[in-house]
Design a protein around this motif. Structure first.
Motif, short mmCIF file in Angstrom:
data_model
loop_
_atom_site.label_atom_id
_atom_site.label_comp_id
_atom_site.label_asym_id
_atom_site.label_seq_id
_atom_site.Cartn_x
_atom_site.Cartn_y
_atom_site.Cartn_z
N GLY A 190 -30.95 43.37 -34.81
CA GLY A 190 -32.07 43.20 -33.91
C GLY A 190 -33.12 42.21 -34.34
O GLY A 190 -34.08 41.97 -33.60
N VAL A 191 -32.97 41.62 -35.53
CA VAL A 191 -33.96 40.67 -36.05
C VAL A 191 -33.41 39.25 -35.89
O VAL A 191 -32.33 38.94 -36.41
N THR A 192 -34.15 38.39 -35.19
CA THR A 192 -33.73 37.01 -34.96
C THR A 192 -34.46 36.08 -35.91
O THR A 192 -35.69 36.16 -36.06
N ARG A 193 -33.69 35.19 -36.53
CA ARG A 193 -34.25 34.16 -37.41
C ARG A 193 -33.63 32.82 -37.05
O ARG A 193 -32.50 32.75 -36.58
N PHE A 194 -34.38 31.76 -37.31
CA PHE A 194 -33.98 30.42 -36.92
C PHE A 194 -33.76 29.54 -38.15
O PHE A 194 -34.25 29.83 -39.24
N ARG A 195 -33.00 28.46 -37.94
CA ARG A 195 -32.84 27.41 -38.95
C ARG A 195 -33.65 26.20 -38.47
O ARG A 195 -33.86 26.02 -37.27
N PRO A 196 -34.08 25.35 -39.38
CA PRO A 196 -34.82 24.15 -38.94
C PRO A 196 -33.92 23.23 -38.13
O PRO A 196 -32.68 23.27 -38.27
#
Length: 295
Positions: free
Chosen positions: A63-69
């Motif tokens: 449920g946790v969303t993280r992004f890459r540059p």
């Protein structure tokens, strides 16, 4: 402005797109590879947006969303928009796996950002020739263990092909039974990832080796070309049939790759103490450092 609707799932049909984009912008970290994303999709739910010539990757775990540059030409407005968007929907670590050059650029764009190194996801990169030849005193113990394996265990080495793929699947079932995959959250998902890799072996840019002990598959490695001078080992598995089999499959893989590339990336240790010790024992040439953005 970036929105959720700009992102779509990474699927096998996207291989040509990613291969073309990564030809223009070669990668150094395994997490961004197409193979990694499709194999681990069942836990990480990878998605991507293609904006202004840049690819932005996102993953959602528990449920946790993280992004890459962004991967592509430097675009200050896009980076600032990504930081805004990631802060809105991410957790306390909204952007991860940031390379040092991008860290410096982000600090120039906004000196107030909190950026910290993520040691658990630093990747270990070795000279291919070192892993293949194991030269000098640093590798004395490893050479001894491999020699013992070769002396005591009748074995053969062969590439993974369509002809032996079913045997590899049967080997993976045995490996999971031995490791107790069903009782371990991480191993259970790793099982799914490596099974996906074998099931879709011909649809992915993968190659592989296996070692047979007494005619039975007892170890495998799966790898691919990461960039011009580096190969990436995605998976390496072995059964406790013969002492030293993991070191043997490592050496055999390196011997094959040493004529093709200068370096071999063997991924991160995820902060696991025993794994970190084992990876350091092979004396990495350098690390692929990554940083995270914190609130």
């Amino acid at each position: 402005m970036l929105e959720q609707e700009d992102f779509r799932p990474v699927t096998l049909a996207d291989r040509a797109f990613f291969e073309h984009h990564y030809t223009l912008y070669p990668q150094t970290h395994s997490d961004n590879t197409f193979t990694n994303m499709v194999c681990w999709n069942q836990i990480a739910q990878y998605r991507y947006a293609h904006v202004n010539g840049n690819v932005i990757l996102a993953s959602t775990i528990a449920g946790v969303t993280r992004f890459r540059p962004p991967i592509g030409p430097r675009d200050p407005a896009l980076m600032k928009d990504l930081i805004r968007f990631a802060m809105e929907i991410g957790d306390d670590t909204p952007i991860v796996l940031i390379d040092p050059q991008t860290v410096q650029w982000m600090k120039e764009l906004d000196p107030s950002l909190t950026l910290i190194p993520d040691r658990n996801h630093f990747e270990y990169v070795y000279r291919a020739s070192d892993l293949a030849e194991l030269p000098g005193k640093n590798y004395l113990k490893i050479r001894s263990q491999i020699n013992k394996f070769r002396k005591n265990c009748g074995h053969t080495v062969e590439p993974i092909t369509a002809g032996n793929r079913q045997e590899v699947m049967e080997f993976l079932v045995k490996w999971c039974e031995w490791k107790g995959c069903e009782n371990d959250f991480v191993l259970a998902h790793e099982k799914e990832a490596v099974f996906f890799a074998i099931e879709h072996f011909t649809e992915l840019p993968l190659r592989g080796l296996l070692i047979r002990v007494n005619s039975q598959v007892s170890a495998i490695s799966l790898f691919e070309r990461l960039n011009e001078d580096t190969a990436l080992v995605h998976f390496e598995k072995g059964l406790p049939d013969c002492e030293g089999i993991y070191k043997a499959i490592n050496a055999e893989t390196a011997a094959l790759l040493a004529g093709e590339v200068t370096y071999i990336n063997r991924e991160s240790d995820l902060g696991v103490a025993g794994l970190r010790e084992a990876k350091m024992r092979y004396h990495p040439h350098h690390m692929v450092e990554v940083w995270s953005l914190k609130r």
